[in-house]
Design a protein around this motif. Structure first.
Motif, mmCIF file in Angstrom:
data_model
loop_
_atom_site.group_PDB
_atom_site.id
_atom_site.type_symbol
_atom_site.label_atom_id
_atom_site.label_comp_id
_atom_site.label_asym_id
_atom_site.label_seq_id
_atom_site.Cartn_x
_atom_site.Cartn_y
_atom_site.Cartn_z
ATOM 1 N N HIS A 160 0.834 -1.201 0.000
ATOM 2 C CA HIS A 160 0.000 0.000 0.000
ATOM 3 C C HIS A 160 0.873 1.258 0.000
ATOM 4 N N SER A 161 1.909 1.245 0.820
ATOM 5 C CA SER A 161 2.826 2.387 0.860
ATOM 6 C C SER A 161 3.537 2.572 -0.475
ATOM 7 N N ALA A 162 3.960 1.468 -1.086
ATOM 8 C CA ALA A 162 4.663 1.556 -2.369
ATOM 9 C C ALA A 162 3.726 2.020 -3.487
ATOM 10 N N ILE A 163 2.484 1.553 -3.476
ATOM 11 C CA ILE A 163 1.517 1.973 -4.492
ATOM 12 C C ILE A 163 1.234 3.464 -4.383
ATOM 13 N N ASN A 164 1.168 3.969 -3.166
ATOM 14 C CA ASN A 164 0.871 5.380 -2.948
ATOM 15 C C ASN A 164 2.124 6.264 -2.979
ATOM 16 N N ASP A 165 3.248 5.695 -3.356
ATOM 17 C CA ASP A 165 4.515 6.434 -3.453
ATOM 18 C C ASP A 165 4.854 7.191 -2.175
ATOM 19 N N GLU A 166 4.630 6.550 -1.033
ATOM 20 C CA GLU A 166 5.001 7.181 0.227
ATOM 21 C C GLU A 166 6.522 7.179 0.341
ATOM 22 N N CYS B 190 8.718 7.152 2.856
ATOM 23 C CA CYS B 190 9.515 6.570 3.928
ATOM 24 C C CYS B 190 9.239 5.089 4.161
ATOM 25 N N THR B 191 8.923 4.348 3.115
ATOM 26 C CA THR B 191 8.623 2.925 3.273
ATOM 27 C C THR B 191 9.793 2.174 3.882
ATOM 28 N N GLU B 192 10.989 2.454 3.407
ATOM 29 C CA GLU B 192 12.157 1.739 3.917
ATOM 30 C C GLU B 192 12.444 2.110 5.373
ATOM 31 N N LEU B 193 12.279 3.364 5.729
ATOM 32 C CA LEU B 193 12.512 3.770 7.113
ATOM 33 C C LEU B 193 11.461 3.189 8.055
ATOM 34 N N GLU B 194 10.223 3.153 7.615
ATOM 35 C CA GLU B 194 9.142 2.687 8.484
ATOM 36 C C GLU B 194 9.124 1.173 8.638
ATOM 37 N N TYR B 195 9.301 0.447 7.527
ATOM 38 C CA TYR B 195 9.160 -1.006 7.537
ATOM 39 C C TYR B 195 10.484 -1.756 7.488
ATOM 40 N N GLY B 196 11.577 -1.066 7.284
ATOM 41 C CA GLY B 196 12.871 -1.724 7.224
ATOM 42 C C GLY B 196 13.182 -2.355 5.880
ATOM 43 N N THR B 197 12.325 -2.146 4.905
ATOM 44 C CA THR B 197 12.545 -2.700 3.571
ATOM 45 C C THR B 197 11.881 -1.818 2.530
ATOM 46 N N GLY C 242 9.635 -1.174 -0.848
ATOM 47 C CA GLY C 242 8.495 -1.841 -1.442
ATOM 48 C C GLY C 242 8.933 -2.650 -2.654
ATOM 49 N N PRO C 243 8.141 -3.629 -3.061
ATOM 50 C CA PRO C 243 8.506 -4.422 -4.236
ATOM 51 C C PRO C 243 8.473 -3.586 -5.510
ATOM 52 N N LYS C 244 9.134 -4.075 -6.542
ATOM 53 C CA LYS C 244 9.188 -3.338 -7.801
ATOM 54 C C LYS C 244 7.810 -3.236 -8.460
ATOM 55 N N ASN C 245 6.983 -4.245 -8.285
ATOM 56 C CA ASN C 245 5.631 -4.257 -8.842
ATOM 57 C C ASN C 245 4.616 -4.465 -7.722
ATOM 58 N N PRO C 246 4.353 -3.451 -6.905
ATOM 59 C CA PRO C 246 3.500 -3.640 -5.737
ATOM 60 C C PRO C 246 2.060 -4.008 -6.084
#
Length: 97
Positions: free
Chosen positions: A46-52, A54-61, A63-67
């Motif tokens: 959801h974060s990757a789809i919405n182009d948020e 700080c995905t990596e900072l929040e979740y530690g990873t 988002g996938p290339k094709n969310p």
């Protein structure tokens, strides 16, 4: 309404797990200890789809290339893992003999 066979469900989950961008697997491996694991892969997608930002900072990873493609598999896997993640998040421990 036709039900999905057990083998098809297993195949879908296996493909999600083996794909390099499965957000659920990445979330389980890289999430901070205090992070709620409930639907972690779906939240990462959801974060990757919405182009948020700080995905990596929040979740530690990242988002996938094709969310959008990963979302369905992550949702299914997160749903199967719910009996494990819910007690973990609530702090319930089970003693074994």
């Amino acid at each position: 309404m036709r039900s999905v066979g057990k083998s098809k469900t297993i195949a879908i989950l296996t493909l999600c797990t083996l794909s390099a961008g499965c957000a659920t697997v990445d979330g389980w491996v890289n999430a901070p200890d205090e992070m709620s694991m409930i639907y972690i892969g779906t939240r990462i997608n959801h974060s990757a789809i919405n182009d948020e930002c700080c995905t990596e900072l929040e979740y530690g990873t990242e988002g996938p290339k094709n969310p959008k493609l990963d979302w369905v598999g992550s949702f299914l896997l997160d749903t199967l893992l719910l009996p494990v993640t819910l007690p973990m998040t609530l702090g319930v421990t089970v003693e074994t003999r």
